[in-house]
Design an enzyme around this catalytic site. Sequence first.
Site, PDB file in Angstrom:
ATOM      1  N   ARG A  85       0.785  -1.309   0.041  1.00 38.03           N
ATOM      2  CA  ARG A  85      -0.070  -0.018  -0.175  1.00 38.03           C
ATOM      3  C   ARG A  85       0.834   1.257   0.101  1.00 38.03           C
ATOM      4  O   ARG A  85       1.661   1.303  -0.913  1.00 38.03           O
ATOM      5  CB  ARG A  85      -0.984   0.003   1.165  1.00 38.03           C
ATOM      6  CG  ARG A  85      -2.061  -1.249   1.121  1.00 38.03           C
ATOM      7  CD  ARG A  85      -2.911  -1.384   2.348  1.00 38.03           C
ATOM      8  NE  ARG A  85      -3.404  -0.420   2.640  1.00 38.03           N
ATOM      9  CZ  ARG A  85      -4.854   0.022   2.529  1.00 38.03           C
ATOM     10  NH1 ARG A  85      -5.594  -0.691   1.590  1.00 38.03           N
ATOM     11  NH2 ARG A  85      -5.183   1.112   2.970  1.00 38.03           N
ATOM     12  N   SER A 204      16.800  13.518   7.991  1.00 36.68           N
ATOM     13  CA  SER A 204      15.385  14.077   8.124  1.00 36.68           C
ATOM     14  C   SER A 204      14.490  12.579   8.857  1.00 36.68           C
ATOM     15  O   SER A 204      14.774  11.586   8.520  1.00 36.68           O
ATOM     16  CB  SER A 204      14.668  14.192   6.984  1.00 36.68           C
ATOM     17  OG  SER A 204      15.241  15.377   6.562  1.00 36.68           O
ATOM     18  N   ASP A 210      -2.503  11.634  10.640  1.00 32.78           N
ATOM     19  CA  ASP A 210      -3.732  11.461  10.034  1.00 32.78           C
ATOM     20  C   ASP A 210      -4.392  12.706  10.316  1.00 32.78           C
ATOM     21  O   ASP A 210      -4.428  13.307  11.508  1.00 32.78           O
ATOM     22  CB  ASP A 210      -4.649  10.407  10.880  1.00 32.78           C
ATOM     23  CG  ASP A 210      -5.869   9.898  10.029  1.00 32.78           C
ATOM     24  OD1 ASP A 210      -6.783  10.906   9.707  1.00 32.78           O
ATOM     25  OD2 ASP A 210      -5.822   8.594   9.916  1.00 32.78           O
ATOM     26  N   TYR A 223      -7.316   5.394  18.175  1.00 34.31           N
ATOM     27  CA  TYR A 223      -6.158   5.496  17.117  1.00 34.31           C
ATOM     28  C   TYR A 223      -6.082   6.909  16.972  1.00 34.31           C
ATOM     29  O   TYR A 223      -4.682   7.417  16.750  1.00 34.31           O
ATOM     30  CB  TYR A 223      -7.193   4.900  15.904  1.00 34.31           C
ATOM     31  CG  TYR A 223      -6.505   5.519  14.249  1.00 34.31           C
ATOM     32  CD1 TYR A 223      -5.366   4.782  13.985  1.00 34.31           C
ATOM     33  CD2 TYR A 223      -6.939   6.381  13.834  1.00 34.31           C
ATOM     34  CE1 TYR A 223      -4.840   5.387  12.946  1.00 34.31           C
ATOM     35  CE2 TYR A 223      -6.310   6.978  12.497  1.00 34.31           C
ATOM     36  CZ  TYR A 223      -5.215   6.012  12.279  1.00 34.31           C
ATOM     37  OH  TYR A 223      -4.663   6.718  10.959  1.00 34.31           O
TER      38      TYR A 223
END
Length: 315
Positions: A85, A204, A210, A223
């Site tokens: 993904r 970095s 989210d 979550y």
Amino acid sequence: MIRDPSRCDRSSASSDELTAASRRELNVQKQRSIGHTRGYFEQLSAIVLLHLHATPHTLVPDHQQVFENMKYEQSVILITGAARRIGAQIARELHGQGARVALHCNTSTQEAQALAEELNALRSDSARVFQAALQNLDELGPLAVNAHAAWGRLDALVNNASSYFSTPLGSLSAEQFEDLIASNLRAPLFLAQACAPLLSDGGSIVNILDVHARKPMTGFSAYLAAKGGLWTVTEALAVELAPRLRVNGVAPGHMLWADTPQFEPEKLAAEVEKIPLKRLGGEREVAHAVKFLLSPEAEYLNGAVLPVDGGLRLA
């Protein structure tokens, strides 16, 4: 013995001419040497300035172009949850820029190996797989050390791995809470701790957050608590690890639906309708944001969180 004055004069003249010629040649060689030395030290100075986080106007255009072309070349980037993904797409994007990628996986070893084979077919020894259970803190140190040892350097960490499922308050269990906190907050924080001393100067860290951590959804309190904590960690480490390292985040909105559906089809359609751009995002949008944050173009971004949500945060 009396020398012939004319011969002495000719000898002296020849000697003078030879000396003059030698001096001219010596001066030419000296100028060449100075030119080469000056060029070397100009390059060396440019490199030193770059490592000291020199601002673009301190580098002459030629050197700027050189470093633009080198921005990912030979760098090593550790990406967690890289087998599938969004994580796999991040790996492909960074690899496409010339980076070598350390592909972390937990249980998706076959997918990770297949991705490594795909990337190594494009460029030999440019991708390797590292297995670790991120919820186990004892495995984080070895993961960082092994990723660094693979090519003798480590330039960036992308904390992408995440567990995601709904936890309505009435049925939230301690085990669910621990799972979500472990993968979305604890592991990224302690992996950053393990990687920070190993990262090259100017390196970095990018955390995948989210957008709903700032715009909560019903039924996802655990979550979102974890992602909200990681958002704060991102900003805190940006201050703590500067100026040697930069720490930034990417906050996706609805990019891909979970493998295990969390909503009914009607709810999914309603969620898409909320997005001003009226469509889901995808793996590439997140990967492009990560690629930008790791690039020289973002060298003055620190503690920034890029929303990649089609405007959902504003709806």
